[in-house]
Design an enzyme around this catalytic site. Structure first.
Site, mmCIF file in Angstrom:
data_model
loop_
_atom_site.group_PDB
_atom_site.id
_atom_site.type_symbol
_atom_site.label_atom_id
_atom_site.label_comp_id
_atom_site.label_asym_id
_atom_site.label_seq_id
_atom_site.Cartn_x
_atom_site.Cartn_y
_atom_site.Cartn_z
ATOM 1 N N LEU A 206 2.599 128.174 19.921
ATOM 2 C CA LEU A 206 2.099 129.154 20.884
ATOM 3 C C LEU A 206 0.578 129.246 20.780
ATOM 4 C CD1 LEU A 206 4.756 131.794 19.830
ATOM 5 C CD2 LEU A 206 4.878 130.358 21.883
ATOM 6 N N HIS A 207 -0.111 128.945 21.890
ATOM 7 C CA HIS A 207 -1.571 128.997 21.832
ATOM 8 C C HIS A 207 -2.248 129.237 23.183
ATOM 9 C CE1 HIS A 207 -1.033 124.844 23.218
ATOM 10 N NE2 HIS A 207 -2.258 124.929 23.685
ATOM 11 N N ARG A 208 -1.505 129.216 24.292
ATOM 12 C CA ARG A 208 -2.133 129.348 25.610
ATOM 13 C C ARG A 208 -2.885 130.677 25.721
ATOM 14 N NH1 ARG A 208 -2.622 124.766 28.823
ATOM 15 N NH2 ARG A 208 -0.861 123.430 28.311
ATOM 16 N N ASP A 281 4.337 126.753 24.534
ATOM 17 C CA ASP A 281 3.576 126.884 25.776
ATOM 18 C C ASP A 281 2.641 125.689 25.931
ATOM 19 O OD1 ASP A 281 1.643 127.478 23.874
ATOM 20 O OD2 ASP A 281 1.441 129.589 24.446
#
Length: 376
Positions: A206-208, A281
């Site tokens: 998860l990093h967006r 993501d």
């Protein structure tokens, strides 16, 4: 064109390295002179240096070390650094990959200096200009001289935007080339043992910005992820850009959540290969799970890779729907609507790209139709 033309590849983040490796290798086999510019957009050794080793990439001719920052600061540093390197080496072609800020900066620098460019992974569109990556894709494709598309839908997008067909080549996906090459080394057991993880687990990446940059979005996402962890233990390699925000939202406090540092290419894909489910993501992970046949839930309202849904294991979900979607995916296991991988995801995209570039450097007019015939 010079007698011994030079190709430079601009790489800045994990997906760039994975996509570039097959192209660099194939160009080398054709005797093309080339070099790599590492922008340092992913400055953590676990996010960049280890990928050079895992993928067999040569040492870069320049490492800009730009690091992180706001989009404006990072892009400004990239513009200054890349201009100096491009002027110094005077390449005949600069190849850029994907949709990161390094790609955008390189395209802008080359456009201003009159240096020809090629874009690998051209034509992908989410149709969401709220995503910084979407802006980068559109600008990059509009300025590139050669455009290499990974899927048929990308051809339609480029045609709709008025890109001449003579510039566009459907070549398949070089990220899948790298995965094919790594398959014999992808063993989940040693990685799981080293992490002390259970035999049955899920992976989350998860990093967006839309998911982690605001406290509210991060809290909603973490709440949903913790719900998933009540169904199956989660291993979460945390990207540097989201670590603080996700930790503040309580991710590290989940009793069935194991947060780990970013993993190298082989270790990460080994972990994914053994997972019962992946929550992500990321764009590239959607493609990798499709190839590995692992159920994937992408926490985004859209994807620039719809082929991973029509021909793969990927599904789009909102945070609110994530727990229920995870329960269903874990019960169903992997399945693909068409029963087959996307067209030309056969491990030969790198050589296709290399043949087009080599012919272009020699002044040959290799049309997309001719390229398609040669790729069969």
């Amino acid at each position: 064109m010079r007698e011994n033309p030079l190709v430079l590849h601009v790489l800045g983040a994990r997906p760039n390295f994975v996509k570039a490796a097959p192209v660099v290798r194939a160009l080398g086999e054709l005797g093309v002179r080339q070099g790599i510019i590492h922008t340092g957009q992913h400055y953590d050794a676990l996010m960049s240096d280890v990928f050079f080793a895992d993928l067999g990439l040569p040492e870069p001719v320049a490492n800009l070390g730009v690091g992180s920052g706001t989009h404006a600061k990072q892009t400004a540093a990239l513009l200054v650094g890349l201009e100096e390197v491009v002027l110094e080496h005077a390449p005949d072609l600069v190849v850029v990959y994907g949709d990161v800020n390094s790609t955008l900066a390189a395209i802008l620098v080359c456009a201003k200096l009159g240096v020809r460019t090629a874009h690998v992974e051209a034509g992908l569109r989410s149709f969401d200009r709220g995503m910084p990556e979407e802006v980068n894709r559109i600008v990059t494709d509009s300025l590139s001289d050669l455009l290499f598309a990974t899927s048929p839908d990308a051809l339609s997008h480029l045609a709709a935007e008025g890109v001449p067909a003579s510039k566009v080549h459907l070549v398949g996906n070089p990220m899948i080339d790298s995965l094919f090459a790594a398959l014999p080394s992808l063993d989940p057991a040693p990685v799981v043992a080293r992490l002390g993880a259970p035999e049955r687990y899920a992976v989350a990446t998860l990093h967006r910005p839309a998911n982690v940059d605001s406290p509210e979005a991060a809290a909603e996402l973490v709440s949903a992820v913790l719900e998933v962890s009540r169904q199956i233990p989660l291993i979460v390699p945390i990207h540097p850009r989201g670590r603080t925000r996700l930790a503040e939202a309580g991710l590290v406090d989940g009793p069935s959540v194991q947060v780990v540092d970013p993993l190298g290419y082989v270790d990460f894909l080994s972990l994914v290969r053994g997972a019962a489910l992946v929550v992500t993501d990321s764009g590239g992970v959607q493609e990798e799970t499709t190839m590995l046949g692992v159920p994937c839930l992408t926490v985004r309202p859209n994807t620039e890779r719809p082929v991973t849904i029509t021909h793969g294991t990927n599904r789009l979900v909102t945070p609110a729907l994530l727990p229920a979607a995870a329960e269903k995916a874990l019960a169903d296991g992997a399945s693909t609507p068409s029963g087959e991988l996307p067209p030309l995801w056969d491990g030969a995209a790198g050589p296709r790209i290399a043949r087009v570039i080599s012919a272009w450097l020699k002044g040959d007019n290799l049309s997309p139709a001719a390229q398609g015939a040669r790729s069969e």
